[in-house]
Design a protein around this motif. Structure first.
Motif, PDB file in Angstrom:
ATOM      1  N   TYR A 158      -3.297 -12.476  10.187  1.00  0.00           N
ATOM      2  CA  TYR A 158      -3.816 -11.087  10.303  1.00  0.00           C
ATOM      3  C   TYR A 158      -2.785 -10.135  10.918  1.00  0.00           C
ATOM      4  N   GLY A 159      -2.096 -10.347  11.942  1.00  0.00           N
ATOM      5  CA  GLY A 159      -1.057  -9.394  12.478  1.00  0.00           C
ATOM      6  C   GLY A 159       0.030  -9.082  11.393  1.00  0.00           C
ATOM      7  N   ALA A 160       0.425 -10.103  10.422  1.00  0.00           N
ATOM      8  CA  ALA A 160       1.377  -9.796   9.355  1.00  0.00           C
ATOM      9  C   ALA A 160       0.721  -8.827   8.420  1.00  0.00           C
ATOM     10  N   ALA A 161      -0.579  -8.882   8.089  1.00  0.00           N
ATOM     11  CA  ALA A 161      -1.153  -8.076   7.260  1.00  0.00           C
ATOM     12  C   ALA A 161      -1.386  -6.720   7.713  1.00  0.00           C
ATOM     13  N   GLU A 162      -1.532  -6.742   8.800  1.00  0.00           N
ATOM     14  CA  GLU A 162      -1.905  -5.466   9.538  1.00  0.00           C
ATOM     15  C   GLU A 162      -0.699  -4.603   9.590  1.00  0.00           C
ATOM     16  N   LEU A 163       0.437  -5.214   9.970  1.00  0.00           N
ATOM     17  CA  LEU A 163       1.787  -4.896   9.755  1.00  0.00           C
ATOM     18  C   LEU A 163       2.228  -4.248   8.474  1.00  0.00           C
ATOM     19  N   HIS A 164       1.828  -4.929   7.408  1.00  0.00           N
ATOM     20  CA  HIS A 164       1.973  -4.582   6.130  1.00  0.00           C
ATOM     21  C   HIS A 164       1.222  -3.406   5.548  1.00  0.00           C
ATOM     22  N   GLN A 165      -0.032  -3.416   6.079  1.00  0.00           N
ATOM     23  CA  GLN A 165      -0.944  -2.181   5.815  1.00  0.00           C
ATOM     24  C   GLN A 165      -0.402  -0.737   6.429  1.00  0.00           C
ATOM     25  N   LEU A 166       0.480  -0.709   7.520  1.00  0.00           N
ATOM     26  CA  LEU A 166       0.805   0.437   8.220  1.00  0.00           C
ATOM     27  C   LEU A 166       1.840   0.951   7.310  1.00  0.00           C
ATOM     28  N   THR A 167       2.826   0.128   6.717  1.00  0.00           N
ATOM     29  CA  THR A 167       3.962   0.439   5.893  1.00  0.00           C
ATOM     30  C   THR A 167       3.695   0.669   4.365  1.00  0.00           C
TER      31      THR A 167
END
Length: 215
Positions: A158-167
């Protein structure tokens, strides 16, 4: 009029007023019997904390609210919701405030007093709580070491997906699909989960710094 009630009333105001003391102050305007004026600074301090601590209270309240929203994923029959759908629901909660999140995360990660370094614990707690709630919603029955590995793997995914979402918000859901497909591999090794967690923290810190919020 309780602190919790005002915090819940402030959450819808984040979209227009940001994670700000103003959003908290204006919450009383939306009570069943609205106040005529927003809360004073002194009242905001008393209820939610001094200075930026009040903003941290609002950010934490919003994170709690967004996790609660994961429970609203539609299900068919008696089968629990899928992990993919639950985490996608959590990503969706970010969409209305996405431009505000780098600054919000920066505030959570910055020390109350003094200068950076950034504190990784708020970010790790955030994704860990998402993972724990997601496991509860989907009826995960892991026990013992598998319980910890499962949650660590989901938190990392989830953390990786959220970071991806920010960019790259337009590809966030496809990225979530891809990273969940790797979850079984990550889940098999505590060392891989640890490495994945370090990657998330470095990426999160990089996004915060690139936003210009912190040097």
């Amino acid at each position: 009029m309780s602190r919790h009630q005002l915090l819940q009333l402030a959450i819808p105001l984040i979209k227009t007023h940001g994670f700000s003391r103003e959003a908290l102050a204006r919450s009383v305007l939306y009570l069943p019997k609205p106040h005529e004026q927003p809360l004073s600074d002194a009242a905001v301090n008393s209820l939610f904390g001094n200075g930026d601590d009040a903003r941290r209270t609002l950010i934490t309240g919003w994170l709690d609210h967004a996790r609660e929203d994961m429970r609203t994923v539609p299900v068919t029959g008696a089968a629990p919701a899928s992990l993919k759908d639950v985490l996608a629901r959590r990503l969706k909660a970010n969409e209305e405030v996405l431009p505000l999140l780098p600054e919000a995360f920066a505030l959570l990660a910055s020390p109350t007093y003094g200068l950076p370094p950034l504190d990784p614990m708020p970010g790790l707690k955030h994704v860990s709580k998402v993972a724990d709630d997601a496991c509860y919603i989907i009826g995960d029955t892991s026990v013992g070491p598998a319980w910890f590995r499962r949650r660590a793997a989901i938190a990392a995914a989830y953390g990786a997906a959220e970071l991806h979402q920010l960019t790259s918000p337009n590809t966030a859901y496809q990225f979530l699909d891809d990273v969940l497909n790797l979850t079984n591999k990550v889940d098999s090794s505590v060392s891989e989960v640890e490495l994945f967690g370090k990657y998330i923290w470095r990426s999160w810190a990089g996004i915060i710094r690139s936003s210009g919020v912190l040097p």
